[in-house]
Enzyme design. Structure first.
Site, PDB file in Angstrom:
ATOM      1  N   TYR A  11       5.093  -1.363  24.353  1.00 44.55           N
ATOM      2  CA  TYR A  11       5.515  -2.858  24.339  1.00 44.55           C
ATOM      3  C   TYR A  11       6.247  -3.836  23.847  1.00 44.55           C
ATOM      4  O   TYR A  11       6.416  -5.007  23.756  1.00 44.55           O
ATOM      5  CB  TYR A  11       3.438  -3.568  23.782  1.00 44.55           C
ATOM      6  CG  TYR A  11       3.048  -4.850  24.840  1.00 44.55           C
ATOM      7  CD1 TYR A  11       2.701  -4.610  26.189  1.00 44.55           C
ATOM      8  CD2 TYR A  11       2.647  -6.220  23.999  1.00 44.55           C
ATOM      9  CE1 TYR A  11       2.688  -5.657  26.593  1.00 44.55           C
ATOM     10  CE2 TYR A  11       1.897  -6.848  24.717  1.00 44.55           C
ATOM     11  CZ  TYR A  11       2.197  -7.075  26.274  1.00 44.55           C
ATOM     12  OH  TYR A  11       1.729  -8.226  26.669  1.00 44.55           O
ATOM     13  N   LYS A  33       3.469 -12.497  23.066  1.00 43.86           N
ATOM     14  CA  LYS A  33       2.354 -12.559  23.012  1.00 43.86           C
ATOM     15  C   LYS A  33       1.960 -13.205  21.796  1.00 43.86           C
ATOM     16  O   LYS A  33       1.084 -13.989  21.423  1.00 43.86           O
ATOM     17  CB  LYS A  33       1.638 -11.184  23.666  1.00 43.86           C
ATOM     18  CG  LYS A  33       1.778 -10.794  24.264  1.00 43.86           C
ATOM     19  CD  LYS A  33       1.215 -11.614  26.449  1.00 43.86           C
ATOM     20  CE  LYS A  33       1.648 -11.378  27.097  1.00 43.86           C
ATOM     21  NZ  LYS A  33       1.911 -12.383  28.275  1.00 43.86           N
TER      22      LYS A  33
END
Ligand code: NAD
Length: 264
Positions: free
Chosen positions: A156, A163
């Site tokens: 990720y 995020k």
């Protein structure tokens, strides 16, 4: 839920196709009586979004690439010309170079770091700023995040860092906009098989891992993210702002692999 959003109007940004999380939210809002405007990104996606807008009996608000702020301005102008005021905006937009959604975070390039942050983080603030001018008092803004902001997830990488910044933006925007009763929240969705997710390395493994180890022993559907989004966009959540709400079948609560999880 029928009638919950009667008389409310909103813009939903980030529908690419009928598997998009934004589409789950759009359908839930429409089912509850909201009027909806959708944006699209580029001609290829317009063909997919057009029939979906028809299904919602909605409004095509414009081609919007958030790296081009003139296109964001144009969307808000189109919506203001059509409706005057609105009640909610959904931001379901993220992007990073596929080549860096695999391997080590350490190898992130400066260029892709900046681009990922621009598209996935700054765009929410840019949209909130434009929304503020046409939102009714008591309006609601919603963005989409992932648990990779809080804990390290394989592959990720820079998107996890983005995020984390997006979740911090939610809190700062909630304070800035709270004086007018405008609420700003995020849903941290469990993994869902979408176009964007297909760019993440070994995504199928992540899906299986969540299915086997979440308390509910399955993955979420876009319909479930949709109805949770409906709650955050409606007056049902009038006392909630600056919140990151997990809609992940409870996965974020577990600390270890489930004892009965099969091998993947
Ligand atoms: P999706 O591919 O259906 O949607 C991503 C959207 O981002 C697309 O509509 C695309 O057009 C838009 N986008 C990308 N770059 C853009 C740009 N420059 N300008 C305007 N739009 C742009 O995938 P999705 O999974 O539904 O993603 C929606 C949101 O949900 C993203 O923020 C994603 O990070 C988040 N999310 C996804 C998952 C998952 O597992 N799929 C989990 C948690 C959070």
């Amino acid at each position: 839920i029928s009638g919950l959003m009667a008389g409310k109007r909103g813009i939903i940004m980030g529908v690419a196709n009928n598997r998009s999380i934004a589409w789950g939210i759009a359908k839930a809002c429409r089912d509850a009586g909201a009027e909806i405007a959708l944006t699209w990104q580029g001609d290829a996606l317009k063909k997919r979004v057009e029939p979906l807008v028809q299904e919602l009996d909605g409004f095509l608000a414009g081609d919007c690439d958030v790296t081009d702020l003139d296109s964001v301005d144009a969307v808000f102008k189109n919506v203001e010309d059509k409706w005057g005021k609105i009640d909610f905006v959904v931001h379901a937009i993220a992007f990073s170079d596929k080549d860096e959604l695999t391997g080590r975070y350490l190898d992130t390039t400066r260029e892709n770091f900046a681009r990922t942050m621009d598209i996935s983080v700054y765009s929410f603030t840019a949209i909130a700023k434009r929304a503020e001018a046409i939102l009714n008092d008591g309006g609601s803004l919603l963005t989409l995040t992932y648990y990779g902001a809080e804990k390290v997830m394989p592959n990720y990488n820079v998107m996890g860092v983005a995020k984390a910044a997006l979740e911090a933006s939610v809190r700062y925007l909630a304070v800035d906009m709270g004086k007018r009763g405008i609420r700003v929240n995020a849903i941290s969705a469990g993994p869902v098989k979408t176009l964007a997710a297909s760019g993440i390395g070994d995504f199928r493994y992540i899906l299986k891992w969540n299915e086997y180890n979440s308390p509910l022993k399955r993955n979420v559907s876009i319909g479930e993210v949709g109805t949770s989004g409906l709650y955050l966009l409606s007056d049902l959540s009038s006392g909630v702002t600056g919140e990151v709400h997990h809609v992940d079948c409870g996965y974020h609560t577990v600390g270890m692999k489930s004892v009965d999880a099969p091998d993947i």
